[in-house]
Design a protein around this motif. Structure first.
Motif, PDB file in Angstrom:
ATOM      1  N   ARG A 111       0.851  -1.196   0.000  1.00 29.32           N
ATOM      2  CA  ARG A 111       0.000   0.000   0.000  1.00 29.32           C
ATOM      3  C   ARG A 111       0.877   1.233   0.000  1.00 29.32           C
ATOM      4  O   ARG A 111       1.723   1.414   0.874  1.00 29.32           O
ATOM      5  N   THR A 112       0.688   2.080  -0.997  1.00 32.42           N
ATOM      6  CA  THR A 112       1.423   3.331  -1.102  1.00 32.42           C
ATOM      7  C   THR A 112       0.545   4.467  -0.569  1.00 32.42           C
ATOM      8  O   THR A 112      -0.618   4.251  -0.231  1.00 32.42           O
ATOM      9  N   GLY A 113       1.070   5.657  -0.586  1.00 32.57           N
ATOM     10  CA  GLY A 113       0.280   6.819  -0.212  1.00 32.57           C
ATOM     11  C   GLY A 113      -0.388   7.470  -1.407  1.00 32.57           C
ATOM     12  O   GLY A 113      -1.008   8.532  -1.274  1.00 32.57           O
ATOM     13  N   GLU A 114      -0.257   6.844  -2.584  1.00 31.24           N
ATOM     14  CA  GLU A 114      -0.812   7.400  -3.817  1.00 31.24           C
ATOM     15  C   GLU A 114      -2.302   7.689  -3.653  1.00 31.24           C
ATOM     16  O   GLU A 114      -3.053   6.849  -3.164  1.00 31.24           O
ATOM     17  N   ALA A 115      -2.707   8.889  -4.079  1.00 32.01           N
ATOM     18  CA  ALA A 115      -4.102   9.301  -3.933  1.00 32.01           C
ATOM     19  C   ALA A 115      -4.664   9.775  -5.269  1.00 32.01           C
ATOM     20  O   ALA A 115      -5.349  10.787  -5.344  1.00 32.01           O
ATOM     21  N   THR A 116      -4.334   9.032  -6.330  1.00 34.44           N
ATOM     22  CA  THR A 116      -4.906   9.309  -7.640  1.00 34.44           C
ATOM     23  C   THR A 116      -5.671   8.063  -8.083  1.00 34.44           C
ATOM     24  O   THR A 116      -5.377   6.959  -7.628  1.00 34.44           O
ATOM     25  N   PRO A 117      -6.662   8.230  -8.985  1.00 34.30           N
ATOM     26  CA  PRO A 117      -7.521   7.097  -9.333  1.00 34.30           C
ATOM     27  C   PRO A 117      -6.794   5.970 -10.065  1.00 34.30           C
ATOM     28  O   PRO A 117      -5.932   6.219 -10.907  1.00 34.30           O
ATOM     29  N   TYR A 118      -7.179   4.753  -9.732  1.00 33.80           N
ATOM     30  CA  TYR A 118      -6.758   3.537 -10.436  1.00 33.80           C
ATOM     31  C   TYR A 118      -5.246   3.324 -10.432  1.00 33.80           C
ATOM     32  O   TYR A 118      -4.695   2.726 -11.359  1.00 33.80           O
ATOM     33  N   ALA A 119      -4.569   3.778  -9.400  1.00 36.77           N
ATOM     34  CA  ALA A 119      -3.113   3.615  -9.286  1.00 36.77           C
ATOM     35  C   ALA A 119      -2.806   2.282  -8.604  1.00 36.77           C
ATOM     36  O   ALA A 119      -2.338   2.231  -7.462  1.00 36.77           O
ATOM     37  N   ASN A 120      -3.106   1.207  -9.315  1.00 39.12           N
ATOM     38  CA  ASN A 120      -2.912  -0.151  -8.807  1.00 39.12           C
ATOM     39  C   ASN A 120      -2.350  -1.006  -9.927  1.00 39.12           C
ATOM     40  O   ASN A 120      -2.746  -0.844 -11.087  1.00 39.12           O
ATOM     41  N   ILE A 121      -1.462  -1.925  -9.579  1.00 40.18           N
ATOM     42  CA  ILE A 121      -0.908  -2.841 -10.575  1.00 40.18           C
ATOM     43  C   ILE A 121      -0.651  -4.184  -9.916  1.00 40.18           C
ATOM     44  O   ILE A 121      -0.180  -4.252  -8.777  1.00 40.18           O
ATOM     45  N   LEU A 122      -1.010  -5.236 -10.610  1.00 39.70           N
ATOM     46  CA  LEU A 122      -0.751  -6.595 -10.164  1.00 39.70           C
ATOM     47  C   LEU A 122       0.410  -7.120 -11.002  1.00 39.70           C
ATOM     48  O   LEU A 122       0.345  -7.083 -12.234  1.00 39.70           O
TER      49      LEU A 122
END
Length: 129
Positions: A111-122
């Motif tokens: 879990r990062t602190g990123e707070a922008t939409p859809y900032a996820n990667i598998l």
């Protein structure tokens, strides 16, 4: 003392146990964490550490053979999406809902602190030989 690579002891230990085709996820601060999935929470402030900072660090220590992102990322977070090219492995797109469903099988969610939409990667683990 470890000289390079991932310094976080929990992540380093998990990465040492990852096998071919196992998955890990790097997530923004809003992604729901499924029950039973290990979460290493690196967030310390809104936006920090960023998704890209963590992704670049992980890719320096983790062999990925495939990545999955949400189809919504390129339209809803074009700036972040543009930072994913060139990428060291093929990227597939699935719906955000499908990506969340696949997170259930991840060995770890970072879990990062990123707070922008859809900032996820598998990321699916490859092999180094």
């Amino acid at each position: 003392m470890k000289k390079q690579g991932i310094l976080n002891r929990e992540l380093a230990g998990i990465f040492a146990k990852i096998g071919h085709t196992d998955t890990i996820m790097i997530a923004d601060c809003g992604l729901p964490i499924p029950d039973g999935v290990t979460c290493i929470d690196l967030a310390y402030k809104m936006g920090k550490p960023s998704f890209i900072d963590i992704l670049e660090t992980v890719l320096g220590d983790f062999k990925a053979e495939k990545a999955l992102i949400a189809t919504e990322m390129d339209a809803e977070n074009a700036e972040l999406y543009s930072q994913l090219t060139p990428f060291p492995c093929p990227i597939e797109k699935v719906s955000h809902e499908q990506l969340k469903q696949k997170s259930v099988d991840a060995k770890v969610i970072i879990r990062t602190g990123e707070a922008t939409p859809y900032a996820n990667i598998l990321l699916q683990s490859g092999v180094i030989f």
